[in-house]
Write a protein that holds these residues in place. Structure first.
Motif, short mmCIF file in Angstrom:
data_model
loop_
_atom_site.label_atom_id
_atom_site.label_comp_id
_atom_site.label_asym_id
_atom_site.label_seq_id
_atom_site.Cartn_x
_atom_site.Cartn_y
_atom_site.Cartn_z
N ARG A 4 0.82 -1.21 0.00
CA ARG A 4 0.00 0.00 0.00
C ARG A 4 0.85 1.25 0.00
O ARG A 4 0.40 2.31 -0.38
N GLU A 5 2.09 1.15 0.44
CA GLU A 5 2.95 2.32 0.52
C GLU A 5 3.90 2.45 -0.66
O GLU A 5 4.28 3.53 -1.03
N LYS A 6 4.33 1.34 -1.22
CA LYS A 6 5.28 1.43 -2.33
C LYS A 6 4.99 0.33 -3.35
O LYS A 6 4.50 -0.73 -3.01
N ILE A 74 -11.97 -4.13 -8.48
CA ILE A 74 -11.22 -3.02 -9.08
C ILE A 74 -12.20 -2.00 -9.65
O ILE A 74 -13.13 -2.35 -10.37
N VAL A 75 -11.98 -0.73 -9.32
CA VAL A 75 -12.80 0.35 -9.85
C VAL A 75 -12.24 0.80 -11.19
O VAL A 75 -12.97 0.97 -12.16
N LEU A 93 1.78 -0.53 -13.86
CA LEU A 93 0.35 -0.78 -13.77
C LEU A 93 -0.12 -0.25 -12.42
O LEU A 93 0.46 -0.60 -11.39
N THR A 94 -1.14 0.60 -12.42
CA THR A 94 -1.74 1.08 -11.19
C THR A 94 -3.17 0.56 -11.13
O THR A 94 -3.94 0.76 -12.07
N VAL A 95 -3.51 -0.12 -10.04
CA VAL A 95 -4.82 -0.72 -9.86
C VAL A 95 -5.49 -0.02 -8.68
O VAL A 95 -4.91 0.06 -7.60
N HIS A 101 -7.76 2.40 -1.92
CA HIS A 101 -6.33 2.13 -1.95
C HIS A 101 -5.94 1.71 -3.36
O HIS A 101 -6.76 1.27 -4.15
N GLU A 102 -4.69 1.92 -3.66
CA GLU A 102 -4.19 1.55 -4.98
C GLU A 102 -2.88 0.79 -4.84
O GLU A 102 -2.17 0.94 -3.85
N MET A 103 -2.63 -0.03 -5.82
CA MET A 103 -1.41 -0.81 -5.85
C MET A 103 -0.70 -0.52 -7.16
O MET A 103 -1.34 -0.32 -8.19
#
Length: 125
Positions: A4-6, A74-75, A93-95, A101-103
């Motif tokens: 979640r942070e990196k 996933i939104v 890739l950003t999910v 939250h994003e990964m």
């Protein structure tokens, strides 16, 4: 795991036989692997239905923390391809999930990125 942070950076493709045995045991009937990748120790496994993120812990990596993230939650997602002159030719890739939250996953090259993005698209559209 600090996903979640990196971001998980410099993901390198691995063969199915190298996937953590606990992830293999969690696969459902009819679920196929789209791609499996690793950092130095951790793994990200993209299937036809979800993402497994494996945090290998301890000296030998026998202790594992596994996160299972379904595509249906996933939104939206975004991709950033490598540009001319990028030293490692990394793509990202950003999910983004409904809970905000994003990964981020960093791939070397963009072929792997596009294969994973297609799998996610099939499940969320």
């Amino acid at each position: 795991m600090e996903f979640r942070e990196k971001p998980m950076q410099n993901l390198i493709r691995i063969k199915e036989k190298e996937i953590c045995k606990n992830v293999q045991a969690l696969l459902l009937d009819g679920e196929s692997i789209v791609g499996a990748y690793k950092t130095v120790r951790d793994q990200a496994v993209f299937t036809s239905h979800r993402i497994f993120m494996v945090d290998m812990q301890g000296v030998t990596g026998t202790r594992q923390e596994i996160f299972v993230l379904p595509y249906r939650k996933i939104v939206h997602f975004g991709i950033q391809t490598a540009g001319f002159g990028d030293p490692l030719q990394t793509s990202e890739l950003t999910v983004c999930y409904a809970d905000e939250h994003e990964m981020k996953f960093g791939f070397i090259g963009q072929e792997e990125l596009l294969a994973v993005a297609q799998a996610i698209s099939r499940c969320i559209l």
